[in-house]
Enzyme design. Structure first.
Site, PDB file in Angstrom:
ATOM      1  N   HIS A 179       0.159  -2.055  11.295  1.00 41.64           N
ATOM      2  CA  HIS A 179       1.215  -2.877  11.911  1.00 41.64           C
ATOM      3  C   HIS A 179       1.484  -2.512  13.371  1.00 41.64           C
ATOM      4  CE1 HIS A 179       1.949  -5.001   8.225  1.00 41.64           C
ATOM      5  NE2 HIS A 179       1.952  -3.847   7.594  1.00 41.64           N
TER       6      HIS A 179
ATOM      7  N   GLN B 195       0.840  -1.198   0.000  1.00 36.69           N
ATOM      8  CA  GLN B 195       0.000   0.000   0.000  1.00 36.69           C
ATOM      9  C   GLN B 195       0.876   1.249   0.000  1.00 36.69           C
ATOM     10  OE1 GLN B 195      -3.192  -0.551   2.663  1.00 36.69           O
ATOM     11  NE2 GLN B 195      -4.025   1.508   2.471  1.00 36.69           N
TER      12      GLN B 195
ATOM     13  N   GLN C 116      -0.085 -10.382  11.118  1.00 37.19           N
ATOM     14  CA  GLN C 116       0.717  -9.438  10.333  1.00 37.19           C
ATOM     15  C   GLN C 116       0.219  -7.998  10.427  1.00 37.19           C
ATOM     16  OE1 GLN C 116       0.041  -8.022   6.805  1.00 37.19           O
ATOM     17  NE2 GLN C 116       1.755  -8.806   5.617  1.00 37.19           N
TER      18      GLN C 116
ATOM     19  N   SER D 117       3.849  -5.973   3.458  1.00 35.35           N
ATOM     20  CA  SER D 117       2.536  -5.770   4.077  1.00 35.35           C
ATOM     21  C   SER D 117       1.444  -6.356   3.189  1.00 35.35           C
ATOM     22  CB  SER D 117       2.326  -4.280   4.361  1.00 35.35           C
ATOM     23  OG  SER D 117       1.147  -4.073   5.103  1.00 35.35           O
ATOM     24  N   LEU D 118       0.605  -5.511   2.599  1.00 35.48           N
ATOM     25  CA  LEU D 118      -0.413  -5.963   1.652  1.00 35.48           C
ATOM     26  C   LEU D 118       0.177  -6.915   0.613  1.00 35.48           C
ATOM     27  CD1 LEU D 118      -2.813  -5.745  -0.448  1.00 35.48           C
ATOM     28  CD2 LEU D 118      -1.927  -3.496  -0.998  1.00 35.48           C
TER      29      LEU D 118
ATOM     30  N   ARG E 287      -9.510  -8.021   4.283  1.00 37.35           N
ATOM     31  CA  ARG E 287      -8.424  -7.361   5.032  1.00 37.35           C
ATOM     32  C   ARG E 287      -8.561  -5.840   4.928  1.00 37.35           C
ATOM     33  NH1 ARG E 287      -3.026  -5.513   4.044  1.00 37.35           N
ATOM     34  NH2 ARG E 287      -1.454  -6.308   5.513  1.00 37.35           N
TER      35      ARG E 287
END
Length: 306
Positions: A194, A11, A241, A90-91, A115
């Site tokens: 996060h 992202q 995560q 991440s994503l 998500r």
């Protein structure tokens, strides 16, 4: 001859028009966009025609970046380039689940939509923000975070750590960062990703994942949470995560130690290429997001690795 890794963009990498030229040039990429549109109508339109504002909304960003990431990997495969391992920022770890076979492409896309929804809900309920602390050692940056009451969350590369927390506390990082000889730059994201501020999203994902079927990966996928390859704990890692620090520098260091020396960034932009070069100038990197960069990546692999 080293191994090839695909690293999937996260992202923040999105931009209007992303993936359009590749979709027009690659049947394999087009199939990924068609899959996304079948499950979430309008995904391709948002990628190709969406405004910067539309694409910056988490509910749109995550499905769209996922689709472009996976389409780029499909185009690489179509061009004869396969990865020996993968990681995602991440994503980007979610298209990594699809590419490595841990989840089907359809399930991974459904997961990224859920998500995004859960993370957006958390962001709306918390006045959270993120900032990159630049030019300081990890210990210095962590100390700044402790003093400001925010969390160190993304360990990106030497001299770059991202903090997350209350928006006012994040904004206030600028002065102490400058006093220490660095700087703090606010990121264009809608929440404290996060960090523990995402705990409800993590709980929601854990519940969602009970309905998914996981397979053993065909190639290693490195986890943001552990900086190690996934084992039999995929559901736990995916849920954790979103509220756990992202160990990107350690992940890349572990991959290099395991023999990876060529990193191809699948998806919009080349942010990860830049971070990886900061971690190790000795490795090869290339971004893949359109027909021209795809051709360059293929030449890199064919010329230097085979």
């Amino acid at each position: 001859m080293g191994q090839i890794a695909f690293v999937f963009a996260g992202q923040g990498a999105q931009y209007p028009g992303m993936g359009k030229m590749l979709c027009e040039a690659s049947p394999a990429a087009r199939t990924v966009f068609e899959m996304a549109d079948h499950i979430r109508p309008g995904t391709s339109r948002q990628c190709f025609e969406g405004t910067k504002k539309e694409l910056s909304e988490t509910n749109n960003t995550q499905p769209c970046v996922f689709t472009v990431d996976l389409a780029c990997a499909a185009a690489l495969r179509e061009a004869g380039v396969e990865a020996d391992g993968a990681a995602g920022f991440s994503l980007g770890e979610i298209p990594g689940l699809a590419y490595t076979g841990i989840l089907s492409e359809q399930d991974a896309f459904r997961l990224v939509c859920k998500r995004a929804e859960l993370m957006e809900q958390c962001s709306n309920n918390n006045d959270g923000a993120m900032a990159a602390i630049l030019g300081l050692s990890t210990k210095q940056a962590e100390q700044l975070c402790r003093e400001a009451g925010v969390w160190p969350v993304n360990y990106n590369c030497p001299g770059q750590l991202v903090a997350a927390g209350d928006a006012q506390a994040i904004s206030a990082l600028r002065r102490p960062a400058a006093a220490a000889g660095g700087r703090a730059v606010r990121l264009a994201v809608s929440g404290a990703f996060h960090s523990p501020a995402m705990s409800k999203a993590s709980d929601g994902l854990a519940e969602e994942l009970k309905g998914y079927s996981f397979r053993q990966p065909a190639i290693p996928l490195y986890s943001n949470v552990t900086a190690e390859p996934y084992g039999d704990d995929a559901a736990d890692l995916i849920a954790r995560q979103v509220q756990s620090p992202l160990l990107w520098q350690e992940t890349i260091e572990h991959m290099i130690e395991a023999g990876f020396d060529t990193f191809l960034e699948a998806g919009p932009g080349t942010t990860l290429c830049g971070l990886i070069r900061r971690i190790s100038p000795a490795v090869h990197t290339a971004g893949v997001e359109n027909p021209e960069s795809l051709a360059q990546a293929v030449r890199l692999v064919k010329g230097e690795n085979h």
